[in-house]
Design a protein around this motif. Structure first.
Motif, mmCIF file in Angstrom:
data_model
loop_
_atom_site.group_PDB
_atom_site.id
_atom_site.type_symbol
_atom_site.label_atom_id
_atom_site.label_comp_id
_atom_site.label_asym_id
_atom_site.label_seq_id
_atom_site.Cartn_x
_atom_site.Cartn_y
_atom_site.Cartn_z
ATOM 1 N N SER A 241 0.834 -1.204 0.000
ATOM 2 C CA SER A 241 0.000 0.000 0.000
ATOM 3 C C SER A 241 0.871 1.258 0.000
ATOM 4 O O SER A 241 0.547 2.253 -0.663
ATOM 5 C CB SER A 241 -0.930 0.005 1.209
ATOM 6 O OG SER A 241 -1.721 -1.166 1.201
ATOM 7 N N THR B 291 -3.979 -3.978 5.322
ATOM 8 C CA THR B 291 -5.020 -3.962 4.309
ATOM 9 C C THR B 291 -5.905 -5.187 4.528
ATOM 10 O O THR B 291 -5.392 -6.277 4.787
ATOM 11 C CB THR B 291 -4.399 -3.988 2.905
ATOM 12 O OG1 THR B 291 -3.476 -2.905 2.804
ATOM 13 C CG2 THR B 291 -5.455 -3.836 1.833
ATOM 14 N N ASP C 73 -5.617 2.307 2.129
ATOM 15 C CA ASP C 73 -6.239 1.652 3.281
ATOM 16 C C ASP C 73 -7.363 2.537 3.811
ATOM 17 O O ASP C 73 -7.198 3.272 4.783
ATOM 18 C CB ASP C 73 -5.192 1.360 4.372
ATOM 19 C CG ASP C 73 -4.258 0.229 3.965
ATOM 20 O OD1 ASP C 73 -4.615 -0.541 3.049
ATOM 21 O OD2 ASP C 73 -3.177 0.111 4.564
ATOM 22 N N ASP D 183 -4.948 -2.853 -5.097
ATOM 23 C CA ASP D 183 -4.010 -3.009 -3.983
ATOM 24 C C ASP D 183 -4.596 -4.045 -3.038
ATOM 25 O O ASP D 183 -5.630 -3.829 -2.411
ATOM 26 C CB ASP D 183 -3.789 -1.680 -3.252
ATOM 27 C CG ASP D 183 -2.811 -1.850 -2.092
ATOM 28 O OD1 ASP D 183 -1.885 -2.674 -2.214
ATOM 29 O OD2 ASP D 183 -2.981 -1.174 -1.053
ATOM 30 N N THR D 184 -3.934 -5.186 -2.940
ATOM 31 C CA THR D 184 -4.539 -6.309 -2.220
ATOM 32 C C THR D 184 -3.863 -6.550 -0.869
ATOM 33 O O THR D 184 -2.750 -6.098 -0.649
ATOM 34 C CB THR D 184 -4.453 -7.599 -3.060
ATOM 35 O OG1 THR D 184 -3.092 -8.039 -3.088
ATOM 36 C CG2 THR D 184 -4.948 -7.387 -4.472
#
Ligand SMILES: Nc1nc2c(ncn2[C@@H]2O[C@H](COP(=O)(O)OP(=O)(O)OP(=O)(O)O)[C@@H](O)[C@H]2O)c(=O)[nH]1
Ligand SMILES: [Mg+2]
Lengths: 301, 424
Positions: free
Chosen positions: B26, B77, B66, B96-97
């Motif tokens: 992130s 996250t 986030d 964004d995982t």
């Protein structure tokens, strides 16, 4: 040999149409949330394409705070007539009269949050099992996390920590009785995409989006239009400004921006150069850090 | 005006972040936005304000993605954030995982639509189990392009040795993968910005380009299949109006190949053949349709066609079978998959019942070895199973076509999505 590439707008268009058709196919009674803002107008335009030459197979739903710009209502009524769809109106005033919603008091009172109550009541009364919304992930940080098919429990709540995985183009719209879905066909669109699409498709938008002269007051950094719902306070003096709106919502919390952009082309240039997000002018998102997430958990759009 | 034509013609790259928890995914996305000036002023202000309030020393760029309260509380996250940005060269859709093992399902969600994966590795810790798991999942999902960002170089004195060590570790693991064909390594510091948008001055030994340059220039061929014509029927349009009294159109999204007006087509499962009389895109007539266009087809003959059927070409038909062989990623933490388990099976526009006829093996994500004696699938297990579906499924292998080769398993009681599957 042929070029089988699509522009990214064509890709977004095909994706949105796919979602709209999937909604019609997977649900018994969907409704399209129509606020008269640019996103819902673009969504409605896409819905017309998705089912052409048949009519859009679901009604439009407007959750009406009663604090609208008159232009919005006029535009809404004409639009619904042109597309030949049913319009269902949920009045926040009705919820207040019934005592299910309580009008906020204090200097920053707004009916924006009460929309959730009226929306949930409208969903229940009309028996909607899915509501299409024009929300985009680029609007706000909690929206950036939301699925295309966003599940709501029997209380209309969103559980952001426990969303269903959403893989490829496979959308799981299964639900228990009483539960429903919010569906966002424009999830992957940006503000710029919406304007570019409106331009190439010649989509008519309310003139509030284009520069005009108007009486406003500067309240906590938002330029609010003076109207029957917003009157200047003691320490405020109304000023005449050349403005336009980047988003259109409840008149008590949607701020205008100073702008000379009077055509789609000019708006596009302005959006490209803009250094603040479109919701930067909305007082409802600025109330607290997780304002949007909290409203969504309670059933907001 | 040229700027706008460019905008309309711009090429689109979809990428996902991956890698273990806290490796800096992130932060990297925040850095990418920050250094390309793609963060809006009000966003930056809000992030600065909450960083300060949380007592962070620097501005915490991870807060850009986030966005949930629970994520900010814990500094991790939980679910995918989708972000959009464009440079003059390309337009990007970013997922964004989360790296946390508990939320692997959300990583799979983000990666399922990506063409490229950015895999982050903390230079201090090197390749860990979650790095391997995410790499393996990216490979299973058919992602061909992987950029490994060896991150936190500032914490290892920007040492080339540290970088080389991780590079060797990763290459060793990646040599066992099937699909990844393009592997690039970049030493970065997401926190300080080294080699993200601008070339780092602290790592003169690194001769490659910074990450953004790579993302803008990497050649990613279309992942569309333009050979095998597949059209899963999604919705039937019948206007019931005087004007369009006899209109019957079959809507859907082309899942592969090309369809032209006049083409001879076969309808599955009925097997009847006819010709395409017209193709509509919205209200406009077009000559040909290809993946991933949403269109409506009109046919010359009155044939019974409904949702879940598939329009194909007579000389190029998909596999048709009730027995399927698949790789799956199992998501559920409360349900297990065993031989004999029953689920709802969702594939293209079709929904059916399915029963697990056999568990073939699970894969140990650390060694990529098969565990042949597996009896059940638990959360985050990956492996190969056989399924029997209540009706014939028109499909291709996932490798050949992502759209007709993928499916999900749904719990018939809770309606949760339990697994992602890729057909073999
Ligand atoms: N020193 C240093 N710290 C970094 C760097 N990149 C990230 N960090 C720090 O590492 C911590 C975790 O960063 P995140 O970006 O939240 O990690 P993540 O990979 O997104 O974590 P999950 O999404 O929860 O898996 C934060 O405290 C960052 O400030 C770096 O390059 N150098
Ligand atoms: Mg993260």
């Amino acid at each position: 040999m042929h070029n089988y590439n699509l522009t990214h707008l064509e890709q977004l268009e095909s994706e949105a149409i796919f979602i709209l058709r999937e909604t019609a196919a997977q649900f018994e009674r969907p409704g399209l949330l129509f606020s008269g803002g640019k996103d819902s107008i673009v969504m409605a335009h896409l819905a017309a394409k998705a089912f052409s030459p048949a009519k859009i197979p679901f009604p439009f739903v407007h959750v009406d705070t009663g604090h609208n710009f008159p232009e919005t209502i006029a535009f809404r009524d004409q639009f619904v007539k042109d597309y030949g769809v049913n319009l269902i109106i949920g009045l926040v005033q009705d919820s207040i009269d019934q005592g299910t919603a309580v009008e906020e008091s204090g200097p920053n009172a707004s009916r924006n949050a009460l929309q959730s109550v009226t929306l949930l009541e409208t969903i229940e009364k009309e028996g909607f099992d899915a509501c299409l919304g024009g929300g985009r992930r680029d609007e706000e940080k909690a929206r950036a996390k939301e699925r295309f098919f966003s599940h709501r429990d029997a209380f209309g709540q969103w559980d952001p920590k426990n969303q269903r995985p959403e893989l490829w183009n496979l959308f799981n719209g299964r639900k228990a009785p009483g539960e429903n879905f919010r569906i966002f066909p424009l999830s992957n669109w940006t503000e710029m995409d919406v304007w570019q699409y409106a331009k190439i498709e010649n989509i008519e938008l309310p003139n509030l989006y284009f520069s005009h002269s108007r009486e406003v007051v500067d309240r906590n950094g938002s330029l609010l239009a003076v109207s029957e719902f917003v009157s200047p306070r003691e320490n405020e003096s109304p000023i005449e400004e050349v403005v336009r709106f980047r988003t259109i919502g409840d008149a008590t919390c949607t701020g205008a921006v100073k702008s000379n952009a009077s055509s789609i082309e000019e708006v596009i240039n302005e959006v490209a150069a803009s250094r603040v997000t479109e919701r930067g002018s909305r007082a409802d998102d600025r109330r607290s850090e997780a304002a949007m997430e909290d409203r969504k958990k309670q059933g907001y759009f | 005006m040229t700027e706008q034509t460019n905008y309309l013609d711009m090429d689109l790259l979809r990428f996902t972040t991956a890698g273990s928890v806290d490796d800096g995914k992130s932060t990297l996305i925040g850095r990418l936005f920050h250094d390309t000036k793609a963060i809006f002023e009000d966003q930056l202000e809000a992030i600065e304000k909450s960083s300060k309030q949380r007592g962070d020393k620097n501005i915490n760029l991870a807060l850009l993605t986030d966005g949930l309260r629970a994520e900010r509380e814990q500094g991790i996250t939980i679910d995918v954030a989708y972000r959009y940005f464009a440079t003059p060269k390309r337009k990007f859709i970013i997922a964004d995982t989360p790296g946390h093992i508990q939320y692997t399902r959300n990583m799979v969600t983000g990666a399922s639509t990506a063409n490229l994966a950015l895999i982050l590795v903390d230079a201090r810790n090197g390749v860990v189990e979650q790095t391997r798991r995410h790499t393996f999942i990216a490979d299973l999902l058919g992602i061909k392009h992987v950029a490994v960002c060896i991150n936190k170089m500032d914490l290892v004195d920007y040492s080339e040795d540290a970088y080389e060590k991780v590079l060797r570790q990763y290459t060793d693991f990646a040599s066992r993968l099937e699909n990844v064909t393009d592997l690039t390594f970049i030493p970065i510091s997401a926190l300080k910005g080294d080699n993200v948008v601008d070339r780092s001055e602290s790592m003169p030994w690194y001769k490659g380009p910074p990450l953004l340059y790579h993302l803008e220039n990497v050649y990613v061929g279309s992942d569309s299949n333009h050979v095998d014509s597949r059209f899963p029927v999604q919705w039937v349009i019948r206007p019931h109006s005087d004007e369009h009294h006899d209109f019957r159109g079959f809507s859907g999204r082309v899942s592969g190949g090309v369809f032209k007006t006049g083409d001879e087509v076969t309808i599955l499962p009925s097997g009847f053949s006819t010709k395409i009389s017209k193709i509509l895109k919205g209200e406009k007539e077009i000559e040909e349709a290809f993946h991933p266009l949403s269109v409506t087809m009109l046919l010359e003959d009155e044939i019974d066609v409904s949702r879940g059927d598939m329009i194909v070409k007579p000389n190029n038909q998909p596999k048709i079978s009730q027995d399927l062989d698949a790789f799956i990623c199992w998501f559920s933490g409360t349900k297990k998959l065993t031989k004999g388990s029953k689920f709802i099976f969702r594939h293209t526009t079709k929904e059916a019942q399915v029963i697990v006829s056999e568990i073939r093996h699970k894969v140990d994500v650390n060694s990529l070895r098969k565990q042949e004696d597996a009896e059940c699938f638990d959360m985050n297990d990956i492996g190969r199973i056989s399924l029997r579906v209540s009706q014939p499924v028109f499909h291709d292998t996932y490798r050949r076509n992502r759209n007709t080769g993928s499916f999900i398993l749904v719990d018939p009681f809770t309606n949760e999505t339990l697994a992602a599957g890729m057909l073999r």
